[in-house]
Design a protein around this motif. Structure first.
Motif, PDB file in Angstrom:
ATOM      1  N   GLN A 145       0.874  -1.179   0.000  1.00 55.43           N
ATOM      2  CA  GLN A 145       0.000   0.000   0.000  1.00 55.43           C
ATOM      3  C   GLN A 145       0.905   1.221   0.000  1.00 55.43           C
ATOM      4  O   GLN A 145       1.328   1.698   1.056  1.00 55.43           O
ATOM      5  CB  GLN A 145      -0.901  -0.014   1.230  1.00 55.43           C
ATOM      6  N   VAL A 146       1.209   1.730  -1.174  1.00 58.74           N
ATOM      7  CA  VAL A 146       2.280   2.707  -1.350  1.00 58.74           C
ATOM      8  C   VAL A 146       2.103   4.008  -0.583  1.00 58.74           C
ATOM      9  O   VAL A 146       3.087   4.691  -0.317  1.00 58.74           O
ATOM     10  CB  VAL A 146       2.542   2.989  -2.845  1.00 58.74           C
ATOM     11  N   PHE A 147       0.878   4.370  -0.204  1.00 58.46           N
ATOM     12  CA  PHE A 147       0.689   5.627   0.527  1.00 58.46           C
ATOM     13  C   PHE A 147       0.779   5.455   2.044  1.00 58.46           C
ATOM     14  O   PHE A 147       0.708   6.437   2.775  1.00 58.46           O
ATOM     15  CB  PHE A 147      -0.616   6.303   0.117  1.00 58.46           C
ATOM     16  N   ASN A 148       0.956   4.227   2.522  1.00 61.49           N
ATOM     17  CA  ASN A 148       1.223   4.022   3.950  1.00 61.49           C
ATOM     18  C   ASN A 148       2.680   4.368   4.229  1.00 61.49           C
ATOM     19  O   ASN A 148       3.555   4.138   3.389  1.00 61.49           O
ATOM     20  CB  ASN A 148       0.960   2.572   4.354  1.00 61.49           C
ATOM     21  N   LYS A 149       2.946   4.887   5.416  1.00 65.52           N
ATOM     22  CA  LYS A 149       4.315   5.269   5.759  1.00 65.52           C
ATOM     23  C   LYS A 149       5.249   4.068   5.731  1.00 65.52           C
ATOM     24  O   LYS A 149       6.340   4.127   5.179  1.00 65.52           O
ATOM     25  CB  LYS A 149       4.343   5.929   7.150  1.00 65.52           C
ATOM     26  N   VAL A 150       4.827   2.952   6.331  1.00 67.16           N
ATOM     27  CA  VAL A 150       5.624   1.722   6.347  1.00 67.16           C
ATOM     28  C   VAL A 150       4.766   0.603   5.790  1.00 67.16           C
ATOM     29  O   VAL A 150       3.617   0.439   6.186  1.00 67.16           O
ATOM     30  CB  VAL A 150       6.085   1.367   7.784  1.00 67.16           C
ATOM     31  N   ARG A 151       5.344  -0.148   4.856  1.00 73.18           N
ATOM     32  CA  ARG A 151       4.658  -1.304   4.274  1.00 73.18           C
ATOM     33  C   ARG A 151       5.481  -2.552   4.558  1.00 73.18           C
ATOM     34  O   ARG A 151       6.715  -2.523   4.485  1.00 73.18           O
ATOM     35  CB  ARG A 151       4.506  -1.158   2.752  1.00 73.18           C
ATOM     36  N   GLU A 152       4.793  -3.629   4.897  1.00 74.60           N
ATOM     37  CA  GLU A 152       5.465  -4.891   5.200  1.00 74.60           C
ATOM     38  C   GLU A 152       5.054  -5.942   4.176  1.00 74.60           C
ATOM     39  O   GLU A 152       3.873  -6.097   3.870  1.00 74.60           O
ATOM     40  CB  GLU A 152       5.074  -5.347   6.604  1.00 74.60           C
ATOM     41  N   MET A 153       6.060  -6.664   3.661  1.00 73.37           N
ATOM     42  CA  MET A 153       5.800  -7.724   2.693  1.00 73.37           C
ATOM     43  C   MET A 153       6.621  -8.950   3.082  1.00 73.37           C
ATOM     44  O   MET A 153       7.733  -8.819   3.603  1.00 73.37           O
ATOM     45  CB  MET A 153       6.179  -7.259   1.285  1.00 73.37           C
ATOM     46  N   PRO A 154       6.095 -10.142   2.807  1.00 76.78           N
ATOM     47  CA  PRO A 154       6.818 -11.357   3.214  1.00 76.78           C
ATOM     48  C   PRO A 154       7.937 -11.746   2.250  1.00 76.78           C
ATOM     49  O   PRO A 154       7.853 -11.515   1.044  1.00 76.78           O
ATOM     50  CB  PRO A 154       5.728 -12.429   3.221  1.00 76.78           C
ATOM     51  N   ILE A 155       8.961 -12.360   2.822  1.00 75.52           N
ATOM     52  CA  ILE A 155       9.996 -13.044   2.044  1.00 75.52           C
ATOM     53  C   ILE A 155       9.531 -14.483   1.919  1.00 75.52           C
ATOM     54  O   ILE A 155       9.242 -15.147   2.918  1.00 75.52           O
ATOM     55  CB  ILE A 155      11.364 -12.971   2.750  1.00 75.52           C
ATOM     56  N   ILE A 156       9.436 -14.972   0.690  1.00 78.52           N
ATOM     57  CA  ILE A 156       8.896 -16.316   0.479  1.00 78.52           C
ATOM     58  C   ILE A 156       9.969 -17.340   0.116  1.00 78.52           C
ATOM     59  O   ILE A 156       9.657 -18.516  -0.058  1.00 78.52           O
ATOM     60  CB  ILE A 156       7.791 -16.313  -0.593  1.00 78.52           C
ATOM     61  N   GLY A 157      11.213 -16.926   0.005  1.00 79.05           N
ATOM     62  CA  GLY A 157      12.281 -17.866  -0.314  1.00 79.05           C
ATOM     63  C   GLY A 157      13.512 -17.151  -0.803  1.00 79.05           C
ATOM     64  O   GLY A 157      13.662 -15.937  -0.629  1.00 79.05           O
ATOM     65  N   GLY A 158      14.389 -17.908  -1.412  1.00 76.21           N
ATOM     66  CA  GLY A 158      15.618 -17.341  -1.927  1.00 76.21           C
ATOM     67  C   GLY A 158      16.469 -18.401  -2.577  1.00 76.21           C
ATOM     68  O   GLY A 158      16.071 -19.562  -2.682  1.00 76.21           O
ATOM     69  N   SER A 159      17.661 -17.991  -3.001  1.00 81.66           N
ATOM     70  CA  SER A 159      18.590 -18.926  -3.624  1.00 81.66           C
ATOM     71  C   SER A 159      19.995 -18.611  -3.134  1.00 81.66           C
ATOM     72  O   SER A 159      20.243 -17.585  -2.514  1.00 81.66           O
ATOM     73  CB  SER A 159      18.514 -18.824  -5.150  1.00 81.66           C
ATOM     74  N   GLY A 160      20.933 -19.525  -3.447  1.00 80.48           N
ATOM     75  CA  GLY A 160      22.307 -19.330  -3.006  1.00 80.48           C
ATOM     76  C   GLY A 160      22.387 -19.380  -1.498  1.00 80.48           C
ATOM     77  O   GLY A 160      21.908 -20.323  -0.869  1.00 80.48           O
TER      78      GLY A 160
END
Length: 194
Positions: A145-160
């Motif tokens: 939600q770009v107009f919120n001061k802080v936005r939280e999103m999950p990390i769902i994985g990665g590589s290396g």
């Protein structure tokens, strides 16, 4: 009764077979036909640790070499740009200045996924190019939600170095230029990994 060489050999063979079977059970774990349990140490996974990364994401629509490109336009009657999609290959830098040290790139897309407010679906990989993390990625998939001061999103994985990663990112807009759409966003990444 004295043991013959063939009976000693047979006994050793039986013991070796039992030990081999036991070792296979330990390595494979419980077998369910299409899935089995594994010991994480077999994959070289050690103790899980929590790392914090802080960098700036530069979403640039303007200029000769933009890092964000609109690939689907929103209908003209949408106040939230619902339906628009942009592909990104955004620089990730140490500081808010584009000229500061490049640590990697955010590659993926975001789409306006809300009809009532500006809410983006973010799907991107943070691809690092610096130090021991060179070539490793962290994958983010979530609502922004770009107009919120802080936005939280999950990390769902990665590589290396981030295989089996989990965690979250916090995004804070550092600056936004309405006439070009260019934005600089501070990202704080909190990732559990091995």
């Amino acid at each position: 009764m004295a043991k013959t060489p063939s009976s000693i050999l047979a006994t050793q063979f039986i013991i070796l077979s039992l030990l081999s079977s036991f070792a296979i059970i330990l390595v494979q774990g419980e077998d369910q036909g299409f899935v089995r349990s594994l010991d994480p140490k077999l994959l070289g996974l050690k103790k899980e640790k929590l790392s914090h990364f802080r960098f700036y994401w530069h979403d640039i629509y303007s200029g000769k070499n933009p890092s964000a490109v609109g690939v689907v336009r929103a209908p003209t009657n949408s106040s939230t740009l619902f339906g628009s999609v942009s592909m990104i290959d955004d620089p990730l830098t140490q500081g808010p200045e584009l000229s500061s040290k490049l640590w990697g790139r955010a590659q993926g897309f975001y789409a306006s996924a809300s009809q009532q407010e500006v809410g983006l679906l973010m799907a991107m990989n943070f691809h690092f190019i610096e130090g021991k993390y060179n070539g490793s990625t962290v994958s983010v998939l979530g609502r922004n939600q770009v107009f919120n001061k802080v936005r939280e999103m999950p990390i769902i994985g990665g590589s290396g170095l981030f295989r089996f990663a989990r965690g979250y990112v916090e995004a804070r807009t550092h600056s936004f230029t309405p006439n070009t759409g260019d934005a600089i966003v501070e990202y704080n990444v909190y990732v559990l990994h091995y």
